[in-house]
Design a protein around this motif. Structure first.
Motif, PDB file in Angstrom:
ATOM      1  N   UNK A   4       0.794  -1.090   0.025  1.00 53.39           N
ATOM      2  CA  UNK A   4       0.066   0.082  -0.005  1.00 53.39           C
ATOM      3  C   UNK A   4       0.815   1.157   0.149  1.00 53.39           C
ATOM      4  N   UNK A   6       1.149   5.538  -0.288  1.00 56.84           N
ATOM      5  CA  UNK A   6       0.525   6.612   0.128  1.00 56.84           C
ATOM      6  C   UNK A   6       1.226   7.846  -0.526  1.00 56.84           C
ATOM      7  N   UNK A  40      -2.883  10.269  -3.179  1.00 60.15           N
ATOM      8  CA  UNK A  40      -2.941   9.078  -3.967  1.00 60.15           C
ATOM      9  C   UNK A  40      -2.879   8.069  -3.062  1.00 60.15           C
ATOM     10  N   UNK A  41      -3.607   6.889  -3.237  1.00 61.52           N
ATOM     11  CA  UNK A  41      -3.512   5.835  -2.481  1.00 61.52           C
ATOM     12  C   UNK A  41      -3.508   4.507  -3.520  1.00 61.52           C
ATOM     13  N   UNK A  42      -2.427   3.925  -3.641  1.00 60.87           N
ATOM     14  CA  UNK A  42      -2.066   2.772  -4.344  1.00 60.87           C
ATOM     15  C   UNK A  42      -1.836   1.470  -3.879  1.00 60.87           C
ATOM     16  N   UNK A  43      -2.457   0.444  -4.158  1.00 59.88           N
ATOM     17  CA  UNK A  43      -2.228  -0.742  -4.056  1.00 59.88           C
ATOM     18  C   UNK A  43      -1.646  -1.650  -4.861  1.00 59.88           C
ATOM     19  N   UNK A  44      -0.551  -2.195  -4.685  1.00 57.93           N
ATOM     20  CA  UNK A  44       0.083  -3.087  -5.999  1.00 57.93           C
ATOM     21  C   UNK A  44       0.455  -4.468  -5.420  1.00 57.93           C
ATOM     22  N   UNK A  66       5.404   6.504  -9.735  1.00 62.81           N
ATOM     23  CA  UNK A  66       4.256   6.840  -9.061  1.00 62.81           C
ATOM     24  C   UNK A  66       4.122   8.097  -8.245  1.00 62.81           C
TER      25      UNK A  66
END
Lengths: 80, 80
Positions: A4, A6, A40-44, A66
């Protein structure tokens, strides 16, 4: 492995999207809202086996794609 | 009081922005990335005194403005 990430604007960088949301919240009657910042919140999901390899890779990805390290900060959490 | 809100697309909803980022990461050589989902991260400073009042208000704000409850989930953390 799930990561996760941020991404937030650095302190002091103007956030027009946050200001617009703050204005809308005031218009809706939520006048106790003092400040809004939007990031932004990114889940990889990543298939790498070791946490160390993933950590190095995540930092690279953030710097290259990112986040914009000039105006943005990022932090991340690694979940098994 | 500072509230951190995470807005994510519900499971099963197509995330074209995430797919685009995933494609870019693959192009950059990070082929071990299996999935990318992108959401919003919102920080709100609010002047309400009680945690209960803030909680009710945050839920309202999310439903009315910050998230689209049809396609998005949200969760929040309250910090003193």
């Amino acid at each position: 492995m799930r990561i996760k990430i941020y991404v937030t604007l650095k302190e002091g960088i103007l956030d027009p999207q946050g200001k617009a949301v703050q204005h809308s919240l005031h218009t809706l009657g939520y006048t106790s809202v003092k400040d809004v910042r939007i990031g932004k919140y990114i889940e990889i999901d990543i298939g790498d086996p070791s946490k160390e390899a993933v950590e190095a890779r995540i930092k690279e990805m953030c710097h290259k794609l990112l986040a914009n390290p000039i105006i943005e900060d990022y932090r991340y959490e690694i979940e098994r």
